[in-house]
Design a protein around this motif. Structure first.
Motif, short mmCIF file in Angstrom:
data_model
loop_
_atom_site.label_atom_id
_atom_site.label_comp_id
_atom_site.label_asym_id
_atom_site.label_seq_id
_atom_site.Cartn_x
_atom_site.Cartn_y
_atom_site.Cartn_z
N UNK A 289 49.18 23.03 75.34
CA UNK A 289 49.84 21.74 75.52
C UNK A 289 50.59 21.67 76.85
N UNK A 290 51.13 22.81 77.30
CA UNK A 290 51.84 22.84 78.58
C UNK A 290 50.93 22.39 79.72
N UNK A 291 49.65 22.78 79.65
CA UNK A 291 48.69 22.34 80.67
C UNK A 291 48.66 20.82 80.75
N UNK A 292 48.57 20.17 79.59
CA UNK A 292 48.39 18.72 79.61
C UNK A 292 49.68 17.99 79.97
N UNK A 304 46.19 10.99 75.91
CA UNK A 304 45.45 11.89 76.82
C UNK A 304 45.91 13.33 76.64
N UNK A 305 47.22 13.52 76.52
CA UNK A 305 47.74 14.88 76.33
C UNK A 305 47.23 15.49 75.02
N UNK A 420 36.06 28.00 84.33
CA UNK A 420 37.50 27.83 84.13
C UNK A 420 37.82 26.56 83.34
N UNK A 421 36.85 25.67 83.22
CA UNK A 421 37.06 24.46 82.42
C UNK A 421 37.68 23.31 83.19
N UNK A 422 37.84 23.46 84.50
CA UNK A 422 38.53 22.41 85.26
C UNK A 422 37.72 21.11 85.30
N UNK A 423 36.43 21.20 85.54
CA UNK A 423 35.61 19.98 85.58
C UNK A 423 35.51 19.36 84.18
N UNK A 424 35.39 20.19 83.16
CA UNK A 424 35.39 19.69 81.79
C UNK A 424 36.66 18.89 81.52
N UNK A 425 37.80 19.45 81.90
CA UNK A 425 39.08 18.79 81.63
C UNK A 425 39.19 17.48 82.40
N UNK A 426 38.76 17.46 83.66
CA UNK A 426 38.92 16.26 84.47
C UNK A 426 37.94 15.15 84.08
N UNK A 427 36.74 15.52 83.63
CA UNK A 427 35.82 14.50 83.13
C UNK A 427 36.38 13.89 81.84
N UNK A 428 36.86 14.74 80.92
CA UNK A 428 37.51 14.24 79.71
C UNK A 428 38.70 13.34 80.08
N UNK A 429 39.50 13.80 81.04
CA UNK A 429 40.69 13.05 81.45
C UNK A 429 40.30 11.67 82.00
N UNK A 521 39.53 6.19 90.51
CA UNK A 521 40.81 5.54 90.23
C UNK A 521 42.01 6.43 90.56
N UNK A 522 43.11 5.82 90.97
CA UNK A 522 44.32 6.55 91.36
C UNK A 522 44.82 7.46 90.24
N UNK A 523 44.71 7.01 89.00
CA UNK A 523 45.17 7.83 87.87
C UNK A 523 44.38 9.12 87.77
N UNK A 524 43.10 9.08 88.12
CA UNK A 524 42.25 10.28 88.09
C UNK A 524 42.58 11.19 89.27
N UNK A 525 42.86 10.57 90.42
CA UNK A 525 43.31 11.34 91.59
C UNK A 525 44.58 12.12 91.24
N UNK A 526 45.53 11.43 90.60
CA UNK A 526 46.78 12.08 90.24
C UNK A 526 46.54 13.24 89.27
N UNK A 527 45.64 13.04 88.30
CA UNK A 527 45.34 14.11 87.34
C UNK A 527 44.75 15.32 88.05
N UNK A 528 43.90 15.09 89.05
CA UNK A 528 43.29 16.19 89.81
C UNK A 528 44.34 16.95 90.61
N UNK A 529 45.23 16.22 91.27
CA UNK A 529 46.32 16.87 92.01
C UNK A 529 47.23 17.64 91.05
#
Length: 566
Positions: A289-292, A304-305, A420-429, A521-529
């Motif tokens: 949960x800390x990740x999200x 989303x979290x 590492x699951x990063x792309x999985x997480x960002x596509x879901x996000x 979208x800006x919200x996705x950019x922010x999630x990636x950062x």
């Protein structure tokens, strides 16, 4: 019909815990969107549904107080007419984590200062640049040319302006790959700030400089920064009482929200029954949960979290299957079954893999259903594809270990970004956020935008910096550090780690440039950062033993109330 089948095959209905068995393999890949080992495990018993429920009257009182203090905060910001004081106020608002209450007012003021000429004021120019770029306004690094000498270097006389140097240092972290002037700004300001603190001067600003040199603002995890900055702001001589009061109220309400979210996640995890059924699987919903919280710091992203935490919890179990339990021939079968993505595919799997398969299948389809219901988007094909890619990456790493092969650095990193699951997480996000998604944006998910893989590379490299030492002690295969050292003829591991941190710094410049492209979208950019920021916070403890542990962060953000003297 499909949903009925899913319901009948809930994993929680399966019984008999599997005994742990000696693994054929060891951790080649690291711990994905996971956490490094910590000295103590989170005490989940501290959290109960009843203990975190807010009294309705209390909630109403807090909401009333919040509305009043928001009004005072808006007035303070809108009535500010001095550009420098206005920028300082915006910086404080964002540091306190309360900008989500004042978004319109912040943008109104940023529009006013957008074309303001700070001239030869290094502090103001740097702060203006950082705030505008951080908030998505068009900026040019050419404004720093006023501070260069005839040879194109920053004027040495600037080193007497300590606050200006600190502001320049913070601004340099928002530079892109092709902004040479900001690379010079970074080296120049860092050198002089280090000289300043080497004298251990008691002057005001010393603590701020040390903190920025340790972790600049651009790289900080938003909720942790809000907690830390609140203490700093409470002692500031120029504090605005309404902002501090708003930060306190907001922090309490967000913490309560996080506790409610975590209670729901723990309830789901217990019902899923994976850990009860599998003796080898990690039981870490709180840490996941800390990740999200890092990726989605805004209160409005509660769903989303919750949903993304579910995917991370399951990712850890799948990682454990490949890492500590599965035999190689079983892992090949498992990967084939996942690629089929068909309920009939479980028939050929061992019992423990059937359980894992159903947990993944059910959860993915339930998340896809939620996305369809909330946003009208059909996402299941994109979500399942990310899992297929992860399993193929896991299997590739298992092959490397099984054959004794050490891949080259680029091959390792490309594969490691996926495992590492990063792309999985960002596509879901992307689908869970559901903002501004066009057919063109959705089609980008098929190949993964460079924004995602760049953030993922930062995550993977921090992961390896944080966990490679203990993995080497266990006799595991090489990480990115060893691959990099081998290719570059580096013998000393400390030098190798230093070079990897330089790679991360350059990746951040690339990520900054990608964030300005506005292709998603800006919200996705922010999630990636935010994913890249969270990776540093979580894994840095393994790279620097003086930092806080993951347990400390969880306790601070989710369980510990603000000190009464705040």
């Amino acid at each position: 019909m499909a949903m009925a089948v899913i319901t009948q095959l809930r994993v929680s209905y399966l019984t008999n815990t599997l005994p742990p068995r000696k693994s054929w393999t060891s951790t080649y890949h690291s711990w994905n969107l996971s956490l490094p080992s910590s000295k103590s495990r989170i005490m989940h018993s501290k959290l109960s549904i009843t203990s975190i429920a807010l009294n309705d009257n209390k909630k109403e009182d807090k909401t009333r107080s919040l509305d009043q203090v928001k009004r005072r905060s808006r007035e303070a910001l809108l009535n500010s007419s001095d550009p420098i004081e206005t920028m300082k106020m915006i910086d404080s608002i964002q540091g306190l984590g309360i900008s989500h209450h004042l978004e319109d007012e912040i943008n109104m003021q940023l529009e006013r200062i957008c074309d303001w000429d700070a001239s030869t004021n290094l502090f103001a120019t740097s702060l203006q640049f950082r705030l505008l770029r951080h908030n998505g306004w068009p900026t040019s690094s050419d404004i720093f040319r006023n501070f260069l000498d005839k040879s194109g270097n920053f004027k040495e006389s600037l080193n007497k302006d300590v606050w200006g140097m600190l502001s320049l240092y913070e601004a340099s972290y928002l530079g892109t790959e092709d902004e040479e002037i900001l690379k010079k700004a970074f080296e120049f300001s860092r050198t002089h700030l280090n000289e300043f603190i080497s004298h251990k001067s008691p002057e005001i600003g010393y603590r701020h400089i040390v903190r920025s040199l340790t972790l600049p603002k651009h790289l900080r995890m938003a909720r942790l920064e809000a907690r830390n900055y609140m203490d700093e702001y409470s002692h500031a001589s120029n504090q605005i009482p309404a902002l501090l009061e708003l930060a306190k109220l907001d922090s309490d309400m967000i913490q309560s929200l996080h506790q409610t979210e975590l209670a729901e996640i723990c309830r789901w995890w217990k019902e899923l029954g994976l850990v009860d059924r599998l003796g080898f699987a990690r039981d870490r919903p709180t840490e996941c949960f800390l990740w999200t919280v890092g990726i989605f710091p805004e209160p409005r992203d509660s769903n989303c979290r919750i949903e993304l935490t579910k995917t991370i919890c399951i990712l850890l179990v799948m990682d454990d299957v490949f890492d500590t339990y599965g035999k190689f021939d079983e892992l090949v079968l498992f990967t084939k079954a996942i690629k089929r993505w068909d309920l009939d595919a479980v028939e050929d799997l061992p019992e423990y893999m059937k359980i894992c398969y159903m947990a993944l299948y059910n959860t993915t389809h339930e998340i896809a259903y939620r996305i369809q219901k909330d946003h009208g988007l059909t996402a299941v094909a994109y979500l399942k594809r990310t899992w297929i890619d992860i399993f193929e990456a896991f299997l590739e790493e298992a092959k490397w270990f099984n054959s004794g092969c050490v891949p080259n650095y680029k091959t390792y990193l490309d594969n490691g970004v996926i495992s590492a699951g990063s792309c999985m997480a960002l596509v879901h996000a992307t689908f869970l956020i559901g903002d501004g998604l066009s057919k063109k944006t959705i089609s980008m998910m098929k190949t993964y935008p460079r924004l995602f893989t760049c953030s993922g590379e930062i995550l993977r490299l921090w992961d390896d910096l944080g966990t490679s030492t203990e993995e080497q002690e266990r006799g595991d295969n090489a990480s990115s550090i060893q691959c990099f050292m081998g290719e570059n003829n580096i013998i000393d591991e400390n030098e190798g780690r230093k070079r990897i941190r330089l790679v991360i710094r350059n990746l951040w410049r690339e990520l900054n440039g990608l964030a300005m492209n506005k292709t998603v979208p800006l919200s996705v950019v922010k999630a990636s950062l935010n994913m890249a920021r969270t990776a540093q916070v979580i894994y840095q403890h393994g790279d620097d033993k003086s930092t806080f542990t993951v347990d400390d962060y969880v306790q601070t953000l989710i369980f510990t109330s603000l000190p009464s003297n705040h």
